[in-house]
Design a protein around this motif. Structure first.
Motif, PDB file in Angstrom:
ATOM      1  N   SER A  40      41.103  35.959  52.403  1.00  0.00           N
ATOM      2  CA  SER A  40      41.796  36.173  51.127  1.00  0.00           C
ATOM      3  C   SER A  40      41.593  35.016  50.160  1.00  0.00           C
ATOM      4  O   SER A  40      42.030  35.079  49.009  1.00  0.00           O
ATOM      5  N   GLU A  53      39.765  32.455  56.415  1.00  0.00           N
ATOM      6  CA  GLU A  53      40.760  32.970  55.475  1.00  0.00           C
ATOM      7  C   GLU A  53      40.076  33.868  54.439  1.00  0.00           C
ATOM      8  O   GLU A  53      39.745  33.416  53.341  1.00  0.00           O
ATOM      9  N   GLU A  56      40.997  40.663  46.287  1.00  0.00           N
ATOM     10  CA  GLU A  56      41.970  40.663  47.374  1.00  0.00           C
ATOM     11  C   GLU A  56      41.402  39.997  48.615  1.00  0.00           C
ATOM     12  O   GLU A  56      42.142  39.440  49.421  1.00  0.00           O
ATOM     13  N   GLU A  57      40.070  40.090  48.783  1.00  0.00           N
ATOM     14  CA  GLU A  57      39.450  39.387  49.895  1.00  0.00           C
ATOM     15  C   GLU A  57      37.980  39.119  49.578  1.00  0.00           C
ATOM     16  O   GLU A  57      37.398  39.705  48.670  1.00  0.00           O
TER      17      GLU A  57
END
Length: 366
Positions: free
Chosen positions: A287, A285, A338-339
């Motif tokens: 993010s 994941e 954002e990531e």
């Protein structure tokens, strides 16, 4: 084996065992009391134990062992500071202080998977090593001072019995149904004075920070030590103070902070630290922030404050005065990336003393 942490809970067990024989089902010649010294306990705890507990141990000829970690690494072993049935001195300074490791690493006590790393390494490791030396593979009763209000801690601790095999965990305070207040009242009445919580002078894991601040106000030297540790940690990572978030010791103890500022102004040895940090993603994941983070700390200059301040301006980036330290922000970490991985890089001016630290794989990861 009684793990004696010098605090009110384990003190209650020890006092009752020695003054009320009916409270125990063993002879005192079978009892071994062990304390692991972190090197940073409050002095008033040392006075209380020396004044009240050591004479009691001598009178009953109870074996009392004081141990400490031998150095920064487990390979440095465990030092047995004292092993006697007639203890007269409490070795609070230990052999290698936890604060020595924290100061050279430029950080504060932290948790990993909900467990306190400092307790595992500076209490658990010396205690387990010493107990293994004493009992070998023989069955032994390991007595811990969890009171009746600490059921969850006891459940977690009892799970280690299955792993250790020859360890039988026991919690007398829970058997007696003695909660925290009952324990406190018992010990205070016996000692004839209040018995404070046992903890390192900079411990961030205490139930009440107000209680700690009040204690630091009464111990200015210990307060300066705690503030110095937090200042260095925040210099290298503004998100990591003693109490997490934006809470700072300086805000809770303004009188001590003024003394600390004077000490800081008079400090002569300063360094510029180059700090790089990688915040890894949660597995699968990108993010979301993961648990594994990597930090590189390098000393790029050491000398006087004025010269370090002059050299700091040579680095390209945004100049900032953040959390009491001058710095040049080269790569700023977004408030909400954002990531991941997300990167951070800066140069900061702070007192000397933090050692270079970087994993071998850091440059490749960076």
């Amino acid at each position: 084996i009684l793990s004696y942490g010098l605090g009110v809970d384990s003190t209650a067990i020890l006092v009752r065992w020695l003054t009320e024989p009916s409270s125990r089902n063993f002879s005192l010649d079978k009892l071994v009391v062990i304390t692991a010294m972190t090197g940073d306990e409050f002095a008033d705890t040392g006075r209380l134990v020396t004044q009240h507990i050591l004479p009691l141990l001598r009178a009953h000829k109870v074996r009392y062992i004081q141990v400490a970690r031998g150095g920064k690494h487990r390979a440095d072993g465990v030092v047995r500071l004292s092993d006697t049935r007639a203890p007269r001195k409490l070795h609070l300074a230990g052999a290698f202080r936890l604060s020595e490791e924290l100061r050279t690493a430029g950080t504060v006590p932290q948790r990993a998977s909900g467990r306190r790393i400092c307790s595992i390494e500076y209490k658990g490791f010396p205690l387990d090593t010493t107990i293994d030396d004493i009992v070998g593979t023989a069955l032994f009763r390991h007595v811990i001072g969890f009171n009746a209000d600490e059921g969850k801690r006891a459940i977690r601790d009892s799970s280690y019995t299955e792993i250790d095999g020859n360890r039988v965990a026991e919690y007398p305070l829970m058997e007696w149904d003695w909660g925290r207040q009952k324990v406190q009242d018992y010990v205070d009445k016996w000692a004839g004075e209040p018995w404070p919580k046992s903890c390192c002078t900079y411990c961030p894991f205490t139930r009440s920070t107000k209680e700690v601040v009040k204690r630091l106000d009464a111990h200015p030297d210990e307060a300066l030590e705690a503030m110095w540790m937090e200042h260095m940690s925040v210099a290298l990572n503004p998100r990591v103070g003693l109490y997490g978030g934006k809470v700072r010791l300086r805000d809770r103890a303004p009188a001590a902070w003024k003394k600390f500022e004077a000490k800081l102004r008079g400090h002569k040895d300063w360094s510029i630290y180059h700090v790089r940090r990688i915040l890894s993603p949660k597995e699968g994941e990108p993010s979301m922030k993961g648990r594994a983070h990597y930090r590189s700390v390098r000393v790029v200059y050491s000398g006087t404050y004025k010269e370090a301040q002059r050299r700091l301006t040579r680095y390209r980036g945004r100049s900032a005065f953040l959390e009491g330290s001058e710095r040049i922000l080269v790569r700023e970490l977004p408030k909400e990336p954002e990531e991941y991985p997300a990167l951070e890089e800066f140069y900061v001016l702070a007192p000397s003393g933090v050692a270079d630290k970087e994993r071998e794989s850091f440059d490749r990861r960076w």
